[in-house]
Design an enzyme around this catalytic site. Structure first.
Site, short mmCIF file in Angstrom:
data_model
loop_
_atom_site.label_atom_id
_atom_site.label_comp_id
_atom_site.label_asym_id
_atom_site.label_seq_id
_atom_site.Cartn_x
_atom_site.Cartn_y
_atom_site.Cartn_z
CG HIS A 1 -1.98 1.06 1.18
ND1 HIS A 1 -1.77 2.33 1.65
CD2 HIS A 1 -3.26 1.02 0.70
CE1 HIS A 1 -2.87 3.04 1.47
NE2 HIS A 1 -3.78 2.28 0.90
CG ASP B 1 -8.07 -2.64 -3.23
OD1 ASP B 1 -9.27 -2.37 -3.21
OD2 ASP B 1 -7.19 -1.77 -3.32
#
Length: 457
Positions: free
Chosen positions: A334, A393
């Site tokens: 991320h 996700d």
């Protein structure tokens, strides 16, 4: 679909022009280092360039040590100062849905009492309507295969139905934002129903939302032909909406909200711009890539319990030998978090229960195995500037799959949640008026003398 427009052919002349364009647009990568340009407004360690202040969302990924240096830590996400994990625990303990309460918190900066929450819920229920004939005249006309484009078109068209569309006074913007928050589930689901009807020859079924249902329950009610869902399904979809509602002012679509709002434009144009940003596969569309990657993985790994076989597939991904050959393990890493993404951790705690209800425990175990092995494989092949962990996700696509949501609605689900955060940030930008947001770009082109047309080669 009738009257389909055939794309204009890409000619050899166009390709020749493109080569000229590429030759004259290419920037030497070393110049970014020379001029200390933070590409993507991020430094090499993944920290963002400070571009603004907000009270709405906070991402905590590093602890500051006494000597002033930073040390990666387990990620935390706060909504107006409240730890999201604490908020979710409160909703779960009370056995109630939380997305509406989180939306109130983001919009108004404090948790509502029971009376305030009841009024807010009844307000959203009253606003869960779209103009008469909007489905027939707008949504069913030339439906797109991409639901994010459908959603954007619907939002921009709603401008024409609003007599005060350009009024950016705070009361009017609040009214517009609350309407869009209430309308987004309908616009997305009805858009998908039109897509199925025109592009897949399926039945066109439209269920009106029910005022007594939560946002999560209404989505499942409107989407499914029989309107049936289990309590666990609704609870986990509500959880997904909570976790996607806000992620600080620096994420791409929310920063877009601030940038476009700073120009003084209308709410519908602002939200459409934010939708365009969220659509990108590097932002809101990432969970689709994760889902597709796992489908390929399940086909190519014979024994899902074999660590060595899973490691080899992950290694092949990084070596551009597997799936889309992009060299990425989607869902891992991320821009901000390093050791862990709290949203992924919260998701995982509930996903196992859903996987048991759906009979998909083997898939859940595979996801868990990849989450454990991927950081090791990445570290063995890539230079690491910060930790790598599963992001939200990584699991959200699996959740949506178990909820039988069509992949066309994965990113719109993100938008249904994030409209709460965008609305809060739009109002924050208007409450704290400043200059139009306009960062600097340095030109590195050489100055040239004009050459008359008949003297050019």
């Amino acid at each position: 679909m009738k009257d389909k427009i055939v794309p204009v052919e890409i000619t050899s002349e166009m390709l020749n022009m493109l080569e000229i364009c590429k030759k004259n647009k290419q920037i030497d990568p070393e110049l970014y280092t020379k001029y200390d340009v933070k590409r993507g407004l991020r430094d090499i360690n993944g920290k963002g360039v400070l571009a603004g202040l907000t009270e709405i969302g906070e991402i905590h990924a590093y602890d500051t040590l006494p000597d002033g240096t930073s040390q990666p830590c387990d990620g935390k996400l706060y909504y107006h100062g409240y730890d999201v994990e604490d908020l979710i625990k409160g909703f779960i303990d009370d056995k109630r849905f939380g997305f509406e309460e989180v939306t109130y918190l983001l919009m108004f900066g404090e948790l509502p009492n029971k009376k305030q929450l009841d009024i807010f819920n009844s307000t959203l229920a009253r606003l869960r309507t779209i103009p008469p004939s909007f489905v027939r005249d707008i949504i069913m006309q030339a439906p797109s295969k991409d639901m994010m484009n459908t959603l954007s078109r619907s939002v921009l068209t709603l401008y024409a139905y609003d007599e005060k569309a350009d009024d950016i006074s705070l009361p009017n913007v609040l009214r517009q934002c609350l309407q869009l928050i209430a309308q987004f589930p309908m616009l997305a689901v009805y858009g998908y129903q039109a897509f199925k009807y025109y592009h897949e020859n399926d039945s066109f079924i439209v269920h009106a939302p029910k005022p007594e249902l939560s946002t999560a329950e209404n989505i499942l009610h409107m989407l499914r032909s029989d309107s049936q869902y289990t309590p666990l399904e609704a609870k986990i979809l509500d959880l997904a909406l909570i976790l996607h509602a806000e992620h600080g002012g620096g994420n791409n679509s929310t920063f877009t909200t601030h940038v476009v709002t700073s120009t003084g434009t209308d709410t519908y144009s602002t939200v459409a711009a934010s939708l365009g940003a969220l659509k990108g596969p590097k932002h809101g569309g990432a969970n689709i890539k994760v889902t597709q990657m796992f489908e390929d993985m399940k086909k190519n790994i014979k024994n899902w319990n074999d660590d060595k076989e899973v490691e080899q597939y992950l290694s092949d991904l990084l070596d551009k030998k597997a799936f889309d050959k992009a060299g990425l393990i989607y869902g891992m890493g991320h821009a901000v978090y390093s050791l862990s993404d709290p949203r992924a951790n919260v998701f995982k705690a509930f996903i196992e229960s859903l996987s048991k209800e759906k009979g998909r425990e083997d898939e859940f175990n595979l996801y868990s195995k990849v989450e454990k092995l991927a950081p090791q494989v990445i570290a063995s092949k890539r230079k690491m500037y910060k930790g790598v962990s599963a992001n939200v996700d990584f699991y959200s696509g699996f959740v949506y799959s178990m909820l039988d949501l069509p992949m066309e609605l994965y990113t719109p689900m993100f938008a249904i949640a994030r409209i709460s955060g965008w609305s809060a940030h739009r109002i924050e930008e208007l409450v704290n008026p400043g200059k139009i947001i306009r960062p600097a770009y340095k030109s590195v082109a050489e100055h040239k003398m004009y050459v008359p047309l008949d003297e050019r080669e």
